[in-house]
Design a protein around this motif. Sequence first.
Motif, PDB file in Angstrom:
ATOM      1  N   ASP A 205      24.620 -15.088  72.964  1.00 53.47           N
ATOM      2  CA  ASP A 205      24.776 -13.719  72.478  1.00 53.47           C
ATOM      3  C   ASP A 205      24.902 -12.775  73.669  1.00 53.47           C
ATOM      4  O   ASP A 205      23.925 -12.457  74.339  1.00 53.47           O
ATOM      5  N   LEU A 206      26.117 -12.325  73.941  1.00 53.09           N
ATOM      6  CA  LEU A 206      26.362 -11.485  75.113  1.00 53.09           C
ATOM      7  C   LEU A 206      25.743 -10.105  74.962  1.00 53.09           C
ATOM      8  O   LEU A 206      25.609  -9.379  75.953  1.00 53.09           O
ATOM      9  N   ASP A 207      25.394  -9.710  73.737  1.00 55.99           N
ATOM     10  CA  ASP A 207      24.704  -8.429  73.537  1.00 55.99           C
ATOM     11  C   ASP A 207      23.233  -8.523  73.930  1.00 55.99           C
ATOM     12  O   ASP A 207      22.541  -7.512  73.962  1.00 55.99           O
ATOM     13  N   ARG A 208      22.776  -9.732  74.212  1.00 55.10           N
ATOM     14  CA  ARG A 208      21.374  -9.961  74.572  1.00 55.10           C
ATOM     15  C   ARG A 208      21.309 -10.762  75.866  1.00 55.10           C
ATOM     16  O   ARG A 208      20.999 -11.951  75.859  1.00 55.10           O
ATOM     17  N   PRO A 209      21.596 -10.128  76.996  1.00 54.84           N
ATOM     18  CA  PRO A 209      21.574 -10.854  78.268  1.00 54.84           C
ATOM     19  C   PRO A 209      20.164 -11.290  78.628  1.00 54.84           C
ATOM     20  O   PRO A 209      19.182 -10.706  78.173  1.00 54.84           O
ATOM     21  N   PRO A 210      20.046 -12.331  79.470  1.00 59.08           N
ATOM     22  CA  PRO A 210      18.722 -12.823  79.858  1.00 59.08           C
ATOM     23  C   PRO A 210      18.030 -11.857  80.806  1.00 59.08           C
ATOM     24  O   PRO A 210      18.669 -11.050  81.490  1.00 59.08           O
ATOM     25  N   LEU A 211      16.717 -11.939  80.830  1.00 65.15           N
ATOM     26  CA  LEU A 211      15.945 -11.183  81.805  1.00 65.15           C
ATOM     27  C   LEU A 211      16.176 -11.746  83.206  1.00 65.15           C
ATOM     28  O   LEU A 211      16.400 -12.942  83.376  1.00 65.15           O
ATOM     29  N   ASP A 212      16.103 -10.873  84.193  1.00 65.41           N
ATOM     30  CA  ASP A 212      16.278 -11.271  85.592  1.00 65.41           C
ATOM     31  C   ASP A 212      14.896 -11.383  86.227  1.00 65.41           C
ATOM     32  O   ASP A 212      14.301 -10.388  86.654  1.00 65.41           O
ATOM     33  N   ALA A 213      14.375 -12.610  86.286  1.00 68.66           N
ATOM     34  CA  ALA A 213      13.013 -12.825  86.779  1.00 68.66           C
ATOM     35  C   ALA A 213      12.872 -12.399  88.234  1.00 68.66           C
ATOM     36  O   ALA A 213      11.847 -11.819  88.624  1.00 68.66           O
ATOM     37  N   THR A 214      13.878 -12.656  89.039  1.00 69.49           N
ATOM     38  CA  THR A 214      13.804 -12.299  90.458  1.00 69.49           C
ATOM     39  C   THR A 214      13.703 -10.794  90.632  1.00 69.49           C
ATOM     40  O   THR A 214      12.880 -10.289  91.411  1.00 69.49           O
ATOM     41  N   ALA A 215      14.518 -10.061  89.899  1.00 71.37           N
ATOM     42  CA  ALA A 215      14.485  -8.598  89.994  1.00 71.37           C
ATOM     43  C   ALA A 215      13.170  -8.043  89.464  1.00 71.37           C
ATOM     44  O   ALA A 215      12.631  -7.072  90.010  1.00 71.37           O
ATOM     45  N   LEU A 216      12.647  -8.662  88.416  1.00 70.05           N
ATOM     46  CA  LEU A 216      11.369  -8.209  87.876  1.00 70.05           C
ATOM     47  C   LEU A 216      10.248  -8.399  88.893  1.00 70.05           C
ATOM     48  O   LEU A 216       9.416  -7.508  89.094  1.00 70.05           O
ATOM     49  N   ARG A 217      10.223  -9.553  89.533  1.00 66.62           N
ATOM     50  CA  ARG A 217       9.197  -9.797  90.552  1.00 66.62           C
ATOM     51  C   ARG A 217       9.339  -8.815  91.714  1.00 66.62           C
ATOM     52  O   ARG A 217       8.343  -8.283  92.223  1.00 66.62           O
ATOM     53  N   ARG A 218      10.565  -8.571  92.120  1.00 66.71           N
ATOM     54  CA  ARG A 218      10.799  -7.655  93.235  1.00 66.71           C
ATOM     55  C   ARG A 218      10.310  -6.243  92.893  1.00 66.71           C
ATOM     56  O   ARG A 218       9.776  -5.530  93.741  1.00 66.71           O
ATOM     57  N   ALA A 219      10.475  -5.857  91.647  1.00 65.57           N
ATOM     58  CA  ALA A 219      10.108  -4.500  91.238  1.00 65.57           C
ATOM     59  C   ALA A 219       8.622  -4.342  90.962  1.00 65.57           C
ATOM     60  O   ALA A 219       8.073  -3.244  91.131  1.00 65.57           O
ATOM     61  N   LEU A 220       7.953  -5.414  90.556  1.00 60.78           N
ATOM     62  CA  LEU A 220       6.596  -5.276  90.034  1.00 60.78           C
ATOM     63  C   LEU A 220       5.494  -5.845  90.927  1.00 60.78           C
ATOM     64  O   LEU A 220       4.366  -5.351  90.910  1.00 60.78           O
ATOM     65  N   VAL A 221       5.790  -6.902  91.670  1.00 64.95           N
ATOM     66  CA  VAL A 221       4.746  -7.569  92.455  1.00 64.95           C
ATOM     67  C   VAL A 221       4.645  -6.896  93.825  1.00 64.95           C
ATOM     68  O   VAL A 221       5.582  -6.929  94.621  1.00 64.95           O
ATOM     69  N   ARG A 222       3.487  -6.275  94.070  1.00 69.68           N
ATOM     70  CA  ARG A 222       3.226  -5.586  95.335  1.00 69.68           C
ATOM     71  C   ARG A 222       1.863  -6.031  95.860  1.00 69.68           C
ATOM     72  O   ARG A 222       0.981  -6.398  95.089  1.00 69.68           O
ATOM     73  N   ARG A 223       1.705  -5.967  97.152  1.00 70.14           N
ATOM     74  CA  ARG A 223       0.454  -6.421  97.765  1.00 70.14           C
ATOM     75  C   ARG A 223      -0.743  -5.640  97.231  1.00 70.14           C
ATOM     76  O   ARG A 223      -1.819  -6.198  97.025  1.00 70.14           O
ATOM     77  N   ASP A 224      -0.586  -4.340  97.009  1.00 65.96           N
ATOM     78  CA  ASP A 224      -1.703  -3.513  96.552  1.00 65.96           C
ATOM     79  C   ASP A 224      -1.654  -3.235  95.057  1.00 65.96           C
ATOM     80  O   ASP A 224      -2.365  -2.373  94.552  1.00 65.96           O
ATOM     81  N   GLY A 225      -0.805  -3.943  94.317  1.00 66.92           N
ATOM     82  CA  GLY A 225      -0.649  -3.689  92.890  1.00 66.92           C
ATOM     83  C   GLY A 225      -1.407  -4.688  92.033  1.00 66.92           C
ATOM     84  O   GLY A 225      -2.017  -5.654  92.521  1.00 66.92           O
ATOM     85  N   LEU A 226      -1.374  -4.472  90.738  1.00 66.53           N
ATOM     86  CA  LEU A 226      -2.065  -5.353  89.790  1.00 66.53           C
ATOM     87  C   LEU A 226      -1.321  -6.664  89.578  1.00 66.53           C
ATOM     88  O   LEU A 226      -1.937  -7.725  89.506  1.00 66.53           O
ATOM     89  N   TRP A 227      -0.002  -6.601  89.476  1.00 65.70           N
ATOM     90  CA  TRP A 227       0.753  -7.780  89.061  1.00 65.70           C
ATOM     91  C   TRP A 227       0.914  -8.759  90.220  1.00 65.70           C
ATOM     92  O   TRP A 227       1.489  -8.428  91.260  1.00 65.70           O
ATOM     93  N   SER A 228       0.392  -9.957  90.037  1.00 65.94           N
ATOM     94  CA  SER A 228       0.386 -10.969  91.098  1.00 65.94           C
ATOM     95  C   SER A 228       1.547 -11.940  90.983  1.00 65.94           C
ATOM     96  O   SER A 228       1.867 -12.651  91.945  1.00 65.94           O
ATOM     97  N   GLY A 229       2.177 -12.005  89.828  1.00 68.20           N
ATOM     98  CA  GLY A 229       3.311 -12.900  89.641  1.00 68.20           C
ATOM     99  C   GLY A 229       3.949 -12.665  88.289  1.00 68.20           C
ATOM    100  O   GLY A 229       3.272 -12.273  87.329  1.00 68.20           O
ATOM    101  N   VAL A 230       5.260 -12.879  88.206  1.00 67.69           N
ATOM    102  CA  VAL A 230       5.991 -12.741  86.953  1.00 67.69           C
ATOM    103  C   VAL A 230       6.822 -14.001  86.749  1.00 67.69           C
ATOM    104  O   VAL A 230       7.665 -14.343  87.578  1.00 67.69           O
ATOM    105  N   GLU A 231       6.551 -14.713  85.661  1.00 70.21           N
ATOM    106  CA  GLU A 231       7.302 -15.924  85.333  1.00 70.21           C
ATOM    107  C   GLU A 231       8.019 -15.714  84.012  1.00 70.21           C
ATOM    108  O   GLU A 231       7.435 -15.219  83.046  1.00 70.21           O
ATOM    109  N   VAL A 232       9.292 -16.080  83.973  1.00 67.45           N
ATOM    110  CA  VAL A 232      10.088 -15.983  82.751  1.00 67.45           C
ATOM    111  C   VAL A 232      10.508 -17.385  82.339  1.00 67.45           C
ATOM    112  O   VAL A 232      11.096 -18.123  83.134  1.00 67.45           O
ATOM    113  N   VAL A 233      10.185 -17.761  81.104  1.00 61.42           N
ATOM    114  CA  VAL A 233      10.589 -19.066  80.575  1.00 61.42           C
ATOM    115  C   VAL A 233      11.538 -18.846  79.407  1.00 61.42           C
ATOM    116  O   VAL A 233      11.469 -17.836  78.711  1.00 61.42           O
TER     117      VAL A 233
END
Length: 290
Positions: free
Chosen positions: A18-46
Amino acid sequence: MTPRDAADADAGGGRWSDLDRPPLDATALRRALVRRDGLWSGVEVVQRTGSTNADLVAAASAGQAAEGAVLVAEEQTAGRGRLDRRWSAPPRSGLFFSVLLTPDEVPVSRWGWLPLLTGVAVATGLARAAGVDLALKWPNDLLVTVGDEERKAGGILAERAGEDSVVVGVGVNVTLRADELPVPQAGSLALAGAANTDRDPLLRAVLRSLEEWYGRWRAAGGDPGASGLQETYAAGCATLGRRVRAELPGDRSLVGEAVAVDGDGRLVIATEEGVQAPVGAGDIVHLRPA
């Protein structure tokens, strides 16, 4: 799922085409959310799993996940809501994820606020990023308006993971179409007229909002008043001011007006007998429109 995996899946057709429903970009999500001083320690997409909550509870119990772990599924086959209700939706049609939290600075007696806190965070994040108003039905349903009808578009489930951690799961229908609704009372952000249904920025907005609210609540020692959580939840709660029926354990029920959410996160119902009864568990039915 990597971009290459997603491309291969789309090229192969089937349930992932379904091209109207593209997959999530796990790499981009990790880059945006995982920070040394932040809460999120890892993002995994299955791509597919039974339940992100069950998977993350198992990982935490086995010592294989740290606070701030985020597990996202493109599809859940055995998603669960409150009261053991099933949650199902087509692949890539929503946000289905769980997070691991370890609020060791907060007394366990206040951990019951975590699903309500998550509701505030999700509603706030989606209102900003999707451009659609959401309301909260006590304790943790997410409501949207489709036409002139109030419908459930999401829910939250919190479960203990050992002695010191909680896994909070979130399911939100994003692009679910009318012919895909599991029940007529269900809704989605798209059906509510959302300006944006791109799941990547929506998920980032929700997790950033959750990080902000969790940090504020934890810094206040879990005090819902001092953190502003109790006031904000009440302001966005569609249950307050309504005539409701609380279906309680033991096949009991209670009817009255929902007048407050108390300091323990319980819904206070004023009955016709003049009693104000706090309800901490049960199913709430709205008996009249807001």
